[in-house]
Write a protein that holds these residues in place. Structure first.
Motif, short mmCIF file in Angstrom:
data_model
loop_
_atom_site.label_atom_id
_atom_site.label_comp_id
_atom_site.label_asym_id
_atom_site.label_seq_id
_atom_site.Cartn_x
_atom_site.Cartn_y
_atom_site.Cartn_z
N LYS A 1 7.27 23.12 -11.65
CA LYS A 1 8.68 22.78 -11.89
C LYS A 1 9.60 23.74 -11.12
CE LYS A 1 7.95 19.46 -14.92
NZ LYS A 1 8.27 18.05 -14.58
N THR B 1 13.90 24.20 -10.50
CA THR B 1 15.21 23.73 -10.92
C THR B 1 16.26 24.14 -9.90
OG1 THR B 1 14.61 23.90 -13.25
CG2 THR B 1 16.96 23.83 -12.74
N ASN C 1 11.42 29.80 -9.58
CA ASN C 1 11.45 28.56 -10.36
C ASN C 1 12.85 27.99 -10.49
OD1 ASN C 1 9.10 30.37 -11.91
ND2 ASN C 1 8.54 28.26 -11.43
N PRO D 1 16.12 19.77 -12.42
CA PRO D 1 14.70 20.07 -12.20
C PRO D 1 14.02 19.03 -11.30
CG PRO D 1 15.00 19.10 -14.35
CD PRO D 1 16.38 19.25 -13.77
N ASP E 1 9.82 18.38 -9.32
CA ASP E 1 8.45 18.85 -9.18
C ASP E 1 8.17 19.16 -7.72
OD1 ASP E 1 7.05 18.75 -11.80
OD2 ASP E 1 7.74 16.66 -11.75
N VAL F 1 1.41 17.27 -11.00
CA VAL F 1 2.57 18.01 -11.48
C VAL F 1 2.22 18.70 -12.79
CG1 VAL F 1 4.18 16.47 -10.33
CG2 VAL F 1 3.50 16.00 -12.70
N THR G 1 3.75 22.26 -15.53
CA THR G 1 4.86 23.20 -15.78
C THR G 1 4.95 24.24 -14.67
OG1 THR G 1 3.37 24.54 -17.15
CG2 THR G 1 4.75 22.93 -18.28
#
Length: 717
Positions: free
Chosen positions: A375, A377, A304, A356, A358, A370, A372
């Motif tokens: 996500k 980053t 992530n 960040p 998507d 999209v 959480t």
């Protein structure tokens, strides 16, 4: 055997004519009685829960019908799977194996199907992963609500913590069991069970069979025929039956390819007719003509937070038909990978600004939403390693190395191979670290900060150090009879692992790379080699000489004589009194005080007159006899005068006695009467003579250890 169309049709006619017990198309959800079990075996067991009621197998053949001698439908069966420690044997046998069979047999779409989906939608609430299933309810639900495809069910076969989604349940409605029949329920069905199973298989219909698991079945390996019918029942289990012959049936289990004959087993008819607890003929499935195009979803990212160029595995549904992957608005390259029927995408994060974004997947139906879970980053790049100075170190460690590279700010660790070393950052492009101990060889050096770990570009070579050299042993000599603290000085003592003296290992303390401290033990006289062992080899140089101690010698006694009746303080002077252990006087051990290596003090005991040898004992031996102290007997006392020689017949008379040898006086007598006395000196006493009858007289005597004096007459007037 593979059935011909004719044989297949004939068998179906026989099956249709049989008296079978059919269940309703829809049964209630799995009851809460699905008990949880503690897993103590290599495979899940006890996962088939008993269905309602007993159904007797009453299938029989008409006289003109003859079943094939053997049937083997496994050519259409999916590959062996493994349910792991999840109580999903029913879902694996029906949903994965038998529905997969029909998909292969009839060119159905969507396979492989997701056994974990079927388990999660049928297990009692809160029962996963240990609760089992009731086959009747599972089949009824598979007929009414279906099973999701493994391509859509991104949870795979083990992620029971993530519940099925509404989209997955909607997709499952497209893949259903078309018909099923309960052949029998309850064990000890005899020939009826055999006949029912044979007829179903002969018609090309696989059978889901319930059975107990005995200990040897749990650990079954390569075999020809399994026939155990007694023993400790570990619990209920369901398997897919795909064939038979005169000896028994061929099953496909869900315990992986290392169980049985590559995941399959052959079970005797004797076992089936006595132990089989239930059997269901699954007659087919309904599916779309082609797999439905699934809208893509992103359920999880393997990473992530990372820098550009990072490989990110995307988990989700509808990924097998993916046409593009984007990080934000930037297109990313990707590669599909399929594991256990689940398609995942391995995408490379393209260049992008920090922050960040998507991650989205697109296929023919559209682009994923999209959330959480999608996500990602971007963070600054991981640090890089450039050069190492020095690039070669010794295996004993402890050396400082300067590393130059890029983005070193915030580095939290330096690793040489897999071993972590302490580091100190000097600048964004430079740091130092201290090398740990490592075997000889070349190791990659990597650095890590909060943004990642560098590629192993740096190489650090470990080599053995030079062999140690001992240049000095201090002191170089010592006594044989006691331990000696020694300091070894030399070169390349770092990493010392052993020190020996005359071949015997000695404990040591490392002071520095050039100095060690140790204590040499007691040893016989003569030189011994002191050797240091390090990773670089054994030392040269280094000798210590053990010297035997000298024999003590007494030169003077002060005084050299004394009285027999007195304890005489004595000073013994001589040489080699070091570590003396005893002093004897005439052979009798006497307490003493050591003043120095050349002088002792003691108090001689009372002894008979004459000379006695004084001898000192040390680790070097005992001094020679012949150095004597002479005990002298005290002299006989003598009275030379009395201050008065006449006493009163009425009152006591004080008298001063003068003479010689009064030392140690013990008694003064007048005749036979003992007088009290006061000693003034070794030559004078005072007494008081009591009155006696006038005209009488008696001798006055003095007694000492030397004897009794001659009497001097004392007269009473």
């Amino acid at each position: 055997m593979r059935l011909t169309p004719h044989a297949l049709n004939r068998s179906r006619l026989v099956l249709a004519a049989a008296v079978l017990t059919a269940l309703p198309a829809l049964l209630p959800a799995l009851p809460a009685e699905a008990a949880t079990r503690t897993r103590t075996y290599p495979h899940a067991v006890g996962d088939l829960l008993p269905g309602p009621g007993r159904t007797v197998a009453r299938v029989g053949l008409r006289a003109q019908e003859v079943l094939p001698a053997s049937v083997d439908l496994r050519e259409y069966a999916p590959a062996v799977g493994d349910q792991g420690q999840i109580g999903a044997c029913v879902a694996w046998s029906i949903g994965y194996s038998i529905m997969g069979y029909w998909s292969n047999r009839t060119n159905g779409s969507g396979a492989p199907y997701a056994p974990l989906y079927m388990y999660m939608t049928n297990v009692a609430k809160g029962g996963a992963p240990k609760s089992g299933l009731i086959a009747d309810y599972v089949l009824a639900n598979a007929k009414s609500t279906g099973i999701d495809t493994q391509d859509d069910y991104w949870q795979g076969t083990t992620n029971w913590q993530s519940a099925p989604t509404q989209a997955e349940m909607d997709n499952a409605k497209n893949y259903k069991v078309s018909t099923f029949t309960r052949l029998f329920n309850g064990n000890n069905q005899g020939a009826g069970a055999q006949s029912a199973i044979m007829q179903a298989l002969a018609s090309g219909t696989p059978v889901a069979m319930g059975m107990p698991v005995y200990q040897d079945f749990m650990y079954l390996r390569t075999h020809s025929l399994y026939s155990t019918t007694t023993g400790s029942n570990l619990g209920g289990h369901m398997v897919a039956v795909y064939g038979y012959d005169a000896q028994g049936i061929y099953i496909r289990n869900s315990w992986g390819p290392y169980w049985g004959n590559g995941g399959d087993a052959k079970i005797s008819w004797a076992f089936v007719t006595k132990q089989a607890t239930s059997a269901f003929a699954v007659g087919g499935i309904t599916t779309p003509s082609t797999p439905l195009a699934l809208p893509p979803t992103v359920a999880a990212l393997s990473v992530n937070k990372a820098a550009r160029g990072t490989a990110v595995t995307i988990t989700g549904s509808g990924l097998s038909s993916a046409t593009s992957v984007k990080f934000g608005d930037t297109e990313a390259s990707f590669t599909p990978t399929v594991v256990g029927g689940v398609t995942k995408l391995i995408a490379t994060a393209p260049a992008h600004a920090t922050g960040p974004v998507d991650v989205t997947v697109t296929n023919s139906t559209g682009t994923s939403a999209v959330s959480t879970a999608s996500k990602f980053t971007y963070v600054p790049p991981a640090p890089g390693v450039g050069t190492l100075d020095p690039a070669a170190v010794t295996t004993i460690g402890g050396q400082t190395v300067t590393l130059t590279g890029t983005d070193l700010t915030g580095v939290t660790s330096v690793k040489i191979g897999t071993m972590t070393a302490p580091a100190k950052v000097l600048s964004p492009t430079s740091l130092t670290f201290t090398t740990p101990v490592r075997p000889a060889g070349t190791y990659p050096v990597t650095v890590t900060n909060t943004y990642g770990t560098s590629n192993p570009a740096g190489q650090l070579t470990y080599a053995l150090p030079p062999a140690p050299v001992v240049t000095a042993v201090t002191p170089a000599t010592g006594p044989t009879y006691k331990t000696t603290p020694v300091v070894l000085t030399g070169t390349d003592f770092g990493g010392a692992t052993k020190v020996t003296a005359d071949g015997k290992q000695i404990s040591f303390t490392k002071v520095s790379g050039t100095q060690l401290k140790l204590i040499l033990p007691v040893h016989a006289a003569g030189p011994v080699d002191v050797v240091i062992t390090t990773p670089g080899g054994v030392s040269t140089g280094g000798s210590f000489t053990y010297a035997a101690p000298p024999t003590p010698v007494i030169s003077t006694l002060a005084p050299d004589n004394g009285l027999t009746n007195a304890r005489t303080p004595l000073v013994v002077t001589g040489s080699a009194f070091t570590d003396s252990t005893k002093v004897t006087v005439g052979g009798v051990v006497t307490p003493y005080t050591k003043v120095s290596d050349t002088q002792l003090k003691l108090t001689l005991p009372i002894h008979a007159a004459g000379p006695v040898d004084i001898q000192v004992t040390t680790p070097g031996g005992t001094s020679a006899a012949g150095t004597a102290f002479t005990y002298n007997a005290p002299p006989l006392p003598a009275i030379t005068s009395l201050s008065v020689t006449t006493g009163s017949a009425k009152t006591a008379t004080p008298v001063t006695i003068t003479g010689t040898g009064f030392a140690g006086v013990t008694k003064v007598m007048l005749g036979t009467a003992t007088l009290g006395f006061t000693k003034i000196s070794d030559t004078q006493l005072k007494v008081s003579i009591p009155a006696r009858a006038a005209g009488t007289s008696a001798p006055m005597t003095v007694t000492t250890p030397g004897g009794t004096s001659v009497g001097v007459t004392f007269t009473f007037a």
